[in-house]
Design a protein around this motif. Structure first.
Motif, PDB file in Angstrom:
ATOM      1  N   ARG A  24       0.668  -1.229   0.141  1.00 47.61           N
ATOM      2  CA  ARG A  24       0.063   0.211   0.093  1.00 47.61           C
ATOM      3  C   ARG A  24       0.788   1.183  -0.179  1.00 47.61           C
ATOM      4  O   ARG A  24       0.468   2.259  -0.699  1.00 47.61           O
ATOM      5  CB  ARG A  24      -1.150  -0.084   1.220  1.00 47.61           C
ATOM      6  N   ARG A  25       1.746   1.279   0.816  1.00 52.66           N
ATOM      7  CA  ARG A  25       2.693   2.392   1.058  1.00 52.66           C
ATOM      8  C   ARG A  25       3.373   2.766  -0.435  1.00 52.66           C
ATOM      9  O   ARG A  25       3.807   3.805  -0.957  1.00 52.66           O
ATOM     10  CB  ARG A  25       3.779   1.968   1.976  1.00 52.66           C
ATOM     11  N   ASN A  27       2.489   2.020  -3.414  1.00 55.51           N
ATOM     12  CA  ASN A  27       1.527   2.386  -4.268  1.00 55.51           C
ATOM     13  C   ASN A  27       1.095   4.002  -4.001  1.00 55.51           C
ATOM     14  O   ASN A  27       1.011   4.777  -4.931  1.00 55.51           O
ATOM     15  CB  ASN A  27       0.414   1.571  -4.489  1.00 55.51           C
ATOM     16  N   GLU A  28       1.203   4.242  -2.761  1.00 55.92           N
ATOM     17  CA  GLU A  28       0.668   5.506  -2.154  1.00 55.92           C
ATOM     18  C   GLU A  28       1.894   6.519  -2.587  1.00 55.92           C
ATOM     19  O   GLU A  28       1.432   7.691  -3.162  1.00 55.92           O
ATOM     20  CB  GLU A  28       0.734   5.578  -0.858  1.00 55.92           C
ATOM     21  N   LEU A  29       3.213   6.171  -2.485  1.00 58.46           N
ATOM     22  CA  LEU A  29       4.313   6.847  -2.933  1.00 58.46           C
ATOM     23  C   LEU A  29       4.357   7.100  -4.259  1.00 58.46           C
ATOM     24  O   LEU A  29       4.341   8.497  -4.995  1.00 58.46           O
ATOM     25  CB  LEU A  29       5.600   6.270  -2.566  1.00 58.46           C
ATOM     26  N   ALA A  31       1.452   7.038  -6.370  1.00 53.32           N
ATOM     27  CA  ALA A  31       0.436   8.116  -6.585  1.00 53.32           C
ATOM     28  C   ALA A  31       0.763   9.443  -6.182  1.00 53.32           C
ATOM     29  O   ALA A  31       0.171  10.488  -6.845  1.00 53.32           O
ATOM     30  CB  ALA A  31      -0.819   7.574  -5.884  1.00 53.32           C
ATOM     31  N   LEU A  32       1.595   9.740  -5.257  1.00 53.51           N
ATOM     32  CA  LEU A  32       2.057  11.132  -4.824  1.00 53.51           C
ATOM     33  C   LEU A  32       3.094  11.633  -5.461  1.00 53.51           C
ATOM     34  O   LEU A  32       3.480  12.844  -5.548  1.00 53.51           O
ATOM     35  CB  LEU A  32       2.525  11.053  -3.414  1.00 53.51           C
ATOM     36  N   ASP A  34       6.311  10.480  -5.666  1.00 57.62           N
ATOM     37  CA  ASP A  34       7.563  10.353  -5.079  1.00 57.62           C
ATOM     38  C   ASP A  34       8.222   8.932  -5.836  1.00 57.62           C
ATOM     39  O   ASP A  34       8.297   8.001  -5.300  1.00 57.62           O
ATOM     40  CB  ASP A  34       7.445  10.246  -3.583  1.00 57.62           C
ATOM     41  N   ALA A  38       8.987   5.169  -4.180  1.00 53.84           N
ATOM     42  CA  ALA A  38       8.285   4.272  -4.657  1.00 53.84           C
ATOM     43  C   ALA A  38       9.357   3.287  -5.271  1.00 53.84           C
ATOM     44  O   ALA A  38       8.988   2.056  -5.183  1.00 53.84           O
ATOM     45  CB  ALA A  38       7.258   4.574  -5.751  1.00 53.84           C
ATOM     46  N   HIS A 150      -7.251   2.052 -10.527  1.00 56.03           N
ATOM     47  CA  HIS A 150      -6.491   1.423  -9.665  1.00 56.03           C
ATOM     48  C   HIS A 150      -7.084   0.301  -8.706  1.00 56.03           C
ATOM     49  O   HIS A 150      -8.456   0.477  -8.538  1.00 56.03           O
ATOM     50  CB  HIS A 150      -5.934   2.589  -8.609  1.00 56.03           C
ATOM     51  N   CYS A 154      -5.260  -2.392  -2.640  1.00 53.75           N
ATOM     52  CA  CYS A 154      -3.796  -1.911  -2.476  1.00 53.75           C
ATOM     53  C   CYS A 154      -3.380  -0.586  -3.358  1.00 53.75           C
ATOM     54  O   CYS A 154      -2.293   0.060  -2.980  1.00 53.75           O
ATOM     55  CB  CYS A 154      -2.643  -2.995  -3.037  1.00 53.75           C
ATOM     56  N   GLY A 155      -4.203  -0.109  -4.202  1.00 53.09           N
ATOM     57  CA  GLY A 155      -3.997   1.111  -4.903  1.00 53.09           C
ATOM     58  C   GLY A 155      -2.997   0.975  -6.204  1.00 53.09           C
ATOM     59  O   GLY A 155      -2.562   1.810  -6.751  1.00 53.09           O
TER      60      GLY A 155
END
Length: 183
Positions: A24-25, A27-29, A31-32, A34, A38, A150, A154-155
């Motif tokens: 998850r982290r 995928n968040e990175l 999406a942001l 970063d 990522a 997505h 988990c994104g």
């Protein structure tokens, strides 16, 4: 009078698998934006998946490669992309190898990475077995089913040609295994 509650779930909803927080982290990175963070997160996930010969290792390597390239780390990104495609080839997963390779070629070409595009095209030509024919519905002529962009679990990014379809309207997220329905 007391009633016992069973372990029931709402009808029509498949169970949500346990999704690793690191996935998850990552995928968040992504999406942001970063991409460096990522890339590092996907690389760690990929390393662990390769060590245990996990089924998602090639996809995690491909994501690590994509993120490295977006972060400007072209040589490292190409290494990860080649490793991910190589794992598909070593496992004889030719359709996934072909689909993922075509997507990588399109993404590199779109970014103006002509030398890297040629390298991936050469890899595809080298490893694809003679007489390989893309599966039914592969390529631009296929009737595309529309998935969310997505995974809701988990994104991770979803592409209709890179998921395992369990029925006509349900696919499995290639990263976390979540059931995803068409829109």
């Amino acid at each position: 009078m007391f009633r016992r509650r069973g372990f029931s779930r709402p009808f029509g909803r498949p169970p949500i698998p346990d999704i690793p927080p690191a996935l998850r982290r990552a995928n968040e990175l992504m999406a942001l934006g970063d991409y460096s963070g990522a890339a590092q997160a996907f690389e760690e996930l990929a390393r662990a998946a390769v060590a245990r010969n996990g089924p998602r290792a090639p996809l995690l390597l491909l994501q690590a490669g994509r993120m490295c390239i977006l972060a400007g780390q072209i040589p490292l990104g190409m290494t990860h992309l080649q490793q991910g495609l190589g794992l598909f080839a070593a496992r004889g997963q030719w359709q996934q190898f072909f689909n993922s390779g075509q997507r990588v070629v399109a993404e590199l070409s779109q970014r103006g990475q002509t030398e890297q595009t040629r390298q991936i095209q050469a890899t595809l030509k080298t490893f694809l077995p003679a007489g390989f024919v893309p599966g039914p519905g592969a390529g631009p002529e296929k009737n595309k089913r529309v998935l969310p962009t997505h995974c809701p679990g988990c994104g991770g990014p979803l592409h209709s040609d890179e998921v395992e379809w369990t029925d006509e309207i349900t696919a499995e997220c290639p990263y976390c295994g979540c059931a995803v329905r068409t829109e």
